[in-house]
Design a protein around this motif. Structure first.
Motif, short mmCIF file in Angstrom:
data_model
loop_
_atom_site.label_atom_id
_atom_site.label_comp_id
_atom_site.label_asym_id
_atom_site.label_seq_id
_atom_site.Cartn_x
_atom_site.Cartn_y
_atom_site.Cartn_z
N GLU A 288 29.74 -39.03 -19.83
CA GLU A 288 30.21 -37.67 -19.59
C GLU A 288 29.34 -37.01 -18.51
OE1 GLU A 288 32.82 -34.46 -20.41
OE2 GLU A 288 32.84 -36.51 -21.21
N PRO A 289 29.95 -36.39 -17.48
CA PRO A 289 29.14 -35.77 -16.42
C PRO A 289 28.13 -34.77 -16.98
CG PRO A 289 31.44 -35.85 -15.76
CD PRO A 289 31.39 -36.28 -17.20
N LEU A 290 26.95 -34.77 -16.39
CA LEU A 290 25.89 -33.84 -16.77
C LEU A 290 25.89 -32.68 -15.78
CD1 LEU A 290 23.36 -33.04 -18.39
CD2 LEU A 290 22.03 -34.46 -16.81
N TRP A 291 26.15 -31.47 -16.28
CA TRP A 291 26.15 -30.28 -15.44
C TRP A 291 24.82 -29.56 -15.56
CZ3 TRP A 291 30.04 -28.99 -12.12
CH2 TRP A 291 31.26 -29.66 -12.28
N LEU A 292 24.22 -29.26 -14.40
CA LEU A 292 22.95 -28.54 -14.38
C LEU A 292 23.21 -27.07 -14.08
CD1 LEU A 292 20.72 -31.05 -12.37
CD2 LEU A 292 21.00 -30.85 -14.85
N PRO A 293 22.87 -26.18 -15.01
CA PRO A 293 23.10 -24.75 -14.77
C PRO A 293 22.21 -24.20 -13.67
CG PRO A 293 21.88 -25.08 -16.81
CD PRO A 293 22.28 -26.43 -16.34
N ASP A 294 22.73 -23.18 -12.98
CA ASP A 294 21.97 -22.50 -11.92
C ASP A 294 21.48 -23.48 -10.86
OD1 ASP A 294 22.19 -19.97 -13.23
OD2 ASP A 294 20.57 -20.58 -14.57
N CYS A 295 22.31 -24.45 -10.53
CA CYS A 295 21.93 -25.48 -9.56
C CYS A 295 23.03 -25.60 -8.51
CB CYS A 295 21.72 -26.82 -10.27
SG CYS A 295 21.19 -28.17 -9.18
N GLY A 296 22.61 -25.69 -7.26
CA GLY A 296 23.55 -25.88 -6.16
C GLY A 296 23.67 -27.34 -5.75
N HIS A 297 23.73 -27.55 -4.46
CA HIS A 297 24.01 -28.90 -3.94
C HIS A 297 22.78 -29.80 -3.87
CE1 HIS A 297 25.97 -32.03 -1.65
NE2 HIS A 297 25.03 -31.96 -0.72
N TRP A 298 21.60 -29.23 -3.69
CA TRP A 298 20.41 -30.04 -3.43
C TRP A 298 19.74 -30.42 -4.75
CZ3 TRP A 298 21.34 -31.33 1.27
CH2 TRP A 298 22.01 -30.42 2.10
N THR A 299 20.49 -31.14 -5.55
CA THR A 299 20.26 -31.32 -6.98
C THR A 299 18.84 -31.71 -7.35
OG1 THR A 299 22.47 -32.32 -6.80
CG2 THR A 299 21.47 -32.22 -8.99
N GLN A 300 18.36 -32.85 -6.83
CA GLN A 300 17.07 -33.36 -7.29
C GLN A 300 15.90 -32.56 -6.75
OE1 GLN A 300 19.00 -34.78 -5.07
NE2 GLN A 300 17.91 -36.03 -3.58
N GLN A 301 16.14 -31.75 -5.71
CA GLN A 301 15.10 -30.86 -5.22
C GLN A 301 15.11 -29.54 -5.98
OE1 GLN A 301 14.24 -31.03 -0.81
NE2 GLN A 301 16.35 -31.81 -0.75
N GLU A 302 16.31 -29.06 -6.30
CA GLU A 302 16.41 -27.78 -7.00
C GLU A 302 15.97 -27.87 -8.46
OE1 GLU A 302 19.96 -25.42 -6.46
OE2 GLU A 302 20.59 -26.70 -4.79
N LYS A 303 16.34 -28.96 -9.12
CA LYS A 303 16.07 -29.11 -10.55
C LYS A 303 15.37 -30.45 -10.83
CE LYS A 303 18.17 -25.28 -11.85
NZ LYS A 303 17.44 -24.17 -12.52
N PRO A 304 14.16 -30.64 -10.30
CA PRO A 304 13.51 -31.94 -10.44
C PRO A 304 13.23 -32.34 -11.89
CG PRO A 304 11.99 -30.33 -9.51
CD PRO A 304 13.35 -29.71 -9.49
N LYS A 305 12.80 -31.38 -12.71
CA LYS A 305 12.48 -31.70 -14.09
C LYS A 305 13.72 -32.19 -14.83
CE LYS A 305 10.63 -29.66 -18.36
NZ LYS A 305 10.08 -28.41 -18.99
N GLU A 306 14.83 -31.48 -14.67
CA GLU A 306 16.06 -31.85 -15.36
C GLU A 306 16.61 -33.17 -14.84
OE1 GLU A 306 15.61 -27.38 -15.53
OE2 GLU A 306 15.28 -28.98 -14.07
N VAL A 307 16.55 -33.38 -13.53
CA VAL A 307 17.04 -34.64 -12.96
C VAL A 307 16.18 -35.81 -13.43
CG1 VAL A 307 17.31 -35.94 -10.81
CG2 VAL A 307 18.19 -33.59 -10.99
N ASN A 308 14.87 -35.63 -13.43
CA ASN A 308 13.97 -36.69 -13.89
C ASN A 308 14.27 -37.06 -15.34
OD1 ASN A 308 12.78 -36.56 -11.39
ND2 ASN A 308 10.94 -35.51 -12.08
N GLN A 309 14.45 -36.06 -16.16
CA GLN A 309 14.75 -36.30 -17.57
C GLN A 309 16.06 -37.07 -17.73
OE1 GLN A 309 15.00 -32.71 -19.91
NE2 GLN A 309 15.13 -33.80 -21.85
N ALA A 310 17.07 -36.68 -16.97
CA ALA A 310 18.37 -37.36 -17.06
C ALA A 310 18.27 -38.80 -16.56
CB ALA A 310 19.41 -36.59 -16.25
N LEU A 311 17.56 -39.01 -15.46
CA LEU A 311 17.42 -40.36 -14.93
C LEU A 311 16.68 -41.26 -15.91
CD1 LEU A 311 16.53 -39.75 -11.16
CD2 LEU A 311 18.71 -40.50 -12.12
N LEU A 312 15.61 -40.75 -16.48
CA LEU A 312 14.83 -41.58 -17.41
C LEU A 312 15.63 -41.88 -18.67
CD1 LEU A 312 11.30 -39.97 -16.97
CD2 LEU A 312 12.04 -42.24 -16.22
#
Length: 320
Positions: A288-312
């Motif tokens: 299921e797609p993971l939606w990051l709130p308050d995030c634009g296009h530059w995903t891994q730069q804007e929300k590094p903590k959330e992206v790292n958690q999802a990747l791991l």
């Protein structure tokens, strides 16, 4: 303390590629988008390394320390996925997880489509996988969106190239921190008689995820070699349609994850969001797609903590 190191390695595609890397363990390839570089993954390289992975972010074909040929037709998705998968032998890996953002996402999805034997898992940020449509993309874009759609605008030789290269610092400040002006239908159109950068309102302040040092780094990487080779990726949209004909209606089979910013223009319009509902027909093992709130296009730069958690979480759940 984990550090990021740099070196040049040879892809089996014949291209000498600059990579940034950290850690050891199962290989994770991090593929940047336009107009970026390995540096867009600065927050992920160390986090993945410290979790027990060999994280590698190459400058892709035409970018940064990799560079590439001048011929436009050398920037098709077959070339780009060949570069990426061609890194595996030099990195001592039989397989890899491939993660891509923006233009890096189609390269990641294509790599998983073409060589599922080499791809343990695939993650796309910002750009979902799309099925091969009934006609070449530029023909479709012109019919539906007109000649002012930014990807059509990019087809003009030398035009966007010169505009973006005129002042790389201003280009990156505008594109990364500016707010896009959209048509009433939510489409990014270049204002008639103007350039790509005129699509954005100029930012007065930088967002908290972007610093002056970050802008300086990106600007320096593009000052020497300009934007033509990166723009050539867009100039192969129709060629990609023809070259991928043998995989029409083929499925992306590796385990897959899609990470999307809530305010990302790529998926903000109703048509794009409606298309997400049918993704499992194309990628049956897509979560299921993971939606990051308050995030634009530059995903891994804007929300590094959330992206790292999802990747791991995704990586740790993959079978060996």
């Amino acid at each position: 303390m984990t550090t990021i190191t740099h070196r040049q390695i040879e892809s089996t595609s014949g291209l000498s590629m600059h990579i940034a890397e950290a850690g050891s363990g199962p290989l994770v390839l991090l593929l940047h988008g336009f107009p970026e570089s390995w540096y867009s993954w600065r927050h992920q390289l160390v986090a993945l390394a410290e979790a027990g992975y060999h994280a590698v972010a190459p400058d892709q074909r035409g970018y940064g320390g990799t560079g590439g040929p001048d011929e436009v037709d050398q920037y098709s998705l077959l070339h780009l996925s060949g570069d990426v998968l061609g890194l595996l032998p030099a990195l001592g890996a039989d397989r890899a997880v491939v993660v891509g953002h923006d233009w890096g996402a189609p390269v990641a999805w294509t790599s998983a489509l073409l060589r599922p034997d080499l791809v343990r898992g695939v993650v796309g940020l910002s750009v979902p996988p799309f099925p091969r449509g009934p006609m070449p993309l530029l023909q479709l874009f012109r019919q539906l969106l007109g000649d002012d759609y930014y990807m059509v605008h990019f087809q003009q030789p030398g035009v966007a190239d010169a505009e973006l290269a005129r002042d790389p610092y201003t280009t990156f400040r505008t594109v990364l921190a500016g707010r896009p002006r959209l048509s009433p239908d939510g489409i990014p159109l270049v204002p008639e008689g103007n350039g790509f950068l005129d699509m954005f309102t100029l930012p007065t302040d930088l967002p908290d995820w972007l610093t002056e040092d970050d802008l300086a780094h990106f600007a320096t990487e593009f000052t020497a070699n300009g934007f033509t080779r990166p723009l050539n990726w867009y100039r192969n949209l129709d060629r990609n349609w023809y070259l991928t004909a043998p995989w029409h209606n083929a499925q992306i089979l590796p385990p897959a994850l899609l990470i999307l910013g809530e305010h990302d223009l790529v998926v903000a319009n109703d048509g794009a969001r409606a298309g997400l509902a049918a993704l499992n027909e194309l990628a049956p093992n897509l979560a299921e797609p993971l939606w990051l709130p308050d995030c634009g296009h530059w995903t891994q730069q804007e929300k590094p903590k959330e992206v790292n958690q999802a990747l791991l979480g995704f990586l740790d759940g993959l079978a060996d």
